[in-house]
Design an enzyme around this catalytic site. Sequence first.
Site, mmCIF file in Angstrom:
data_model
loop_
_atom_site.group_PDB
_atom_site.id
_atom_site.type_symbol
_atom_site.label_atom_id
_atom_site.label_comp_id
_atom_site.label_asym_id
_atom_site.label_seq_id
_atom_site.Cartn_x
_atom_site.Cartn_y
_atom_site.Cartn_z
ATOM 1 N N SER A 144 0.855 -1.195 0.000
ATOM 2 C CA SER A 144 0.000 0.000 0.000
ATOM 3 C C SER A 144 0.883 1.233 0.000
ATOM 4 C CB SER A 144 -0.875 0.008 1.251
ATOM 5 O OG SER A 144 -1.591 1.226 1.349
ATOM 6 N N TYR A 157 -2.029 0.079 10.876
ATOM 7 C CA TYR A 157 -2.165 -0.352 9.466
ATOM 8 C C TYR A 157 -0.906 0.041 8.701
ATOM 9 C CZ TYR A 157 -3.845 -0.913 4.686
ATOM 10 O OH TYR A 157 -3.970 -1.299 3.366
HETATM 11 N N1 NAP Z 1 -8.714 -0.504 -1.101
HETATM 12 C C1 NAP Z 1 -7.665 0.254 -0.884
HETATM 13 O O1 NAP Z 1 -7.758 1.505 -0.857
HETATM 14 C C2 NAP Z 1 -6.309 -0.367 -0.690
HETATM 15 C C3 NAP Z 1 -5.181 0.449 -0.809
HETATM 16 C C4 NAP Z 1 -3.937 -0.101 -0.626
HETATM 17 C C5 NAP Z 1 -3.797 -1.443 -0.338
HETATM 18 N N2 NAP Z 1 -4.908 -2.220 -0.228
HETATM 19 C C6 NAP Z 1 -4.716 -3.643 0.083
HETATM 20 O O2 NAP Z 1 -5.334 -4.420 -0.914
HETATM 21 C C7 NAP Z 1 -5.633 -5.710 -0.396
HETATM 22 C C8 NAP Z 1 -7.037 -6.105 -0.808
HETATM 23 O O3 NAP Z 1 -7.969 -5.217 -0.224
HETATM 24 P P1 NAP Z 1 -9.277 -4.688 -0.982
HETATM 25 O O4 NAP Z 1 -9.127 -3.229 -1.144
HETATM 26 O O5 NAP Z 1 -9.570 -5.514 -2.171
HETATM 27 O O6 NAP Z 1 -10.363 -4.913 0.199
HETATM 28 P P2 NAP Z 1 -11.606 -5.909 0.317
HETATM 29 O O7 NAP Z 1 -12.557 -5.671 -0.801
HETATM 30 O O8 NAP Z 1 -12.095 -5.749 1.699
HETATM 31 O O9 NAP Z 1 -10.946 -7.348 0.130
HETATM 32 C C9 NAP Z 1 -10.126 -7.933 1.123
HETATM 33 C C10 NAP Z 1 -9.988 -9.417 0.841
HETATM 34 O O10 NAP Z 1 -9.109 -9.985 1.835
HETATM 35 C C11 NAP Z 1 -9.720 -11.161 2.327
HETATM 36 N N3 NAP Z 1 -9.291 -11.441 3.694
HETATM 37 C C12 NAP Z 1 -9.312 -10.615 4.768
HETATM 38 N N4 NAP Z 1 -8.900 -11.268 5.857
HETATM 39 C C13 NAP Z 1 -8.613 -12.536 5.473
HETATM 40 C C14 NAP Z 1 -8.155 -13.698 6.148
HETATM 41 N N5 NAP Z 1 -7.903 -13.677 7.464
HETATM 42 N N6 NAP Z 1 -7.973 -14.843 5.448
HETATM 43 C C15 NAP Z 1 -8.237 -14.875 4.121
HETATM 44 N N7 NAP Z 1 -8.671 -13.815 3.414
HETATM 45 C C16 NAP Z 1 -8.863 -12.659 4.099
HETATM 46 C C17 NAP Z 1 -11.226 -10.883 2.260
HETATM 47 O O11 NAP Z 1 -11.945 -12.109 2.166
HETATM 48 P P3 NAP Z 1 -12.821 -12.776 3.320
HETATM 49 O O12 NAP Z 1 -13.369 -11.656 4.161
HETATM 50 O O13 NAP Z 1 -13.857 -13.535 2.557
HETATM 51 O O14 NAP Z 1 -11.870 -13.664 4.043
HETATM 52 C C18 NAP Z 1 -11.305 -10.144 0.927
HETATM 53 O O15 NAP Z 1 -11.394 -11.063 -0.136
HETATM 54 C C19 NAP Z 1 -5.386 -5.618 1.104
HETATM 55 O O16 NAP Z 1 -4.145 -6.200 1.416
HETATM 56 C C20 NAP Z 1 -5.349 -4.123 1.371
HETATM 57 O O17 NAP Z 1 -4.574 -3.801 2.501
HETATM 58 C C21 NAP Z 1 -6.164 -1.712 -0.406
#
Ligand code: NAP
Length: 263
Positions: A144, A157
């Site tokens: 991130s 975070y």
């Molecule tokens: N959105 C942003 O602005 C942003 C920016 C920078 C980085 N990121 C990073 O991008 C990645 C994906 O996030 P996203 O934005 O796509 O959010 P999201 O839509 O909330 O997706 C998060 C995913 O992670 C899975 N997850 C969470 N805890 C888990 C666990 N204990 N075991 C297995 N799977 C787990 C969730 O699935 P389940 O709940 O079904 O397990 C879900 O599929 C993360 O690492 C986040 O930190 C996001």
Amino acid sequence: MNRVENKLVLVTGASSGIGEACAKRFAACGASLILVARREERLLRLQQVLASETDVSVHAHRVDVRDRESVEGLAAQLEKTELVPDILVNNAGLSRGLCKFQEGEFVDWDEMIDTNVKGLLNVSRCIVPMMLTRNSGHIVNVGSIAGHVVYPGGNVYNATKYAVRALTEAMNIDLVGTNIRVSSVDPGATETEFSQVRFHGDKKRAKAVYDGFEPLTGDDIADAILYVVNTPAHVNVANLVILPTAQRNPYVVHVKGGAGRKR
Ligand SMILES: NC(=O)c1ccc[n+]([C@@H]2O[C@H](COP(=O)([O-])OP(=O)(O)OC[C@H]3O[C@@H](n4cnc5c(N)ncnc54)[C@H](OP(=O)(O)O)[C@@H]3O)[C@@H](O)[C@H]2O)c1
């Protein structure tokens, strides 16, 4: 040139957002998939959609990346069935809360550290030895911008994503001399379920995060990940930071009418 066709890609956190978008992009390029998340019903729905739209094989596994035994069980099953991933996308992750360090909740801290850092370690530690046996593979850690710049209320975070950046560097160093590449793709504001999770289901507050500017989408990040893994074998994109045009760092965001602090 499509270098991911017929490859096997393991995506963690494939039930939503960036992970789900990756699954769709990879499948469209002819890559087979191993989808991992906790919400199995969502994985099965995605599996069905991909089966109806593509010819690739899609395996779905309900695994909590925090649960080491469960991750080890998945790895053993993959090894037994000769499903060794060519590409591992360590995407599962979350944020919980946005408040001053001194007001933080231990339970939120544990969840972020256990998922974003230890979860990534659990999966990588189990999959990398299989890649080493074949002396090929590519790991993409989803970091991130929060791993490059600390923002108010981001504290723990931020710390987890700084850790992801350190681990990407560490894995690259430790895998020198092998054909295994390690990359990180580090997004800025991306509209997924991320903010809903951060604000414990408060959809209104989550929506407000993206008010007044155009955020990235899961597809934008999936495209970046696809670029990274589609490079020739002698190229390793170590770190790719990708931000919305309106955002220049985590807290400098142009919101309708002028650059300003968003958070
Ligand atoms: N959105 C942003 O602005 C942003 C920016 C920078 C980085 N990121 C990073 O991008 C990645 C994906 O996030 P996203 O934005 O796509 O959010 P999201 O839509 O909330 O997706 C998060 C995913 O992670 C899975 N997850 C969470 N805890 C888990 C666990 N204990 N075991 C297995 N799977 C787990 C969730 O699935 P389940 O709940 O079904 O397990 C879900 O599929 C993360 O690492 C986040 O930190 C996001």
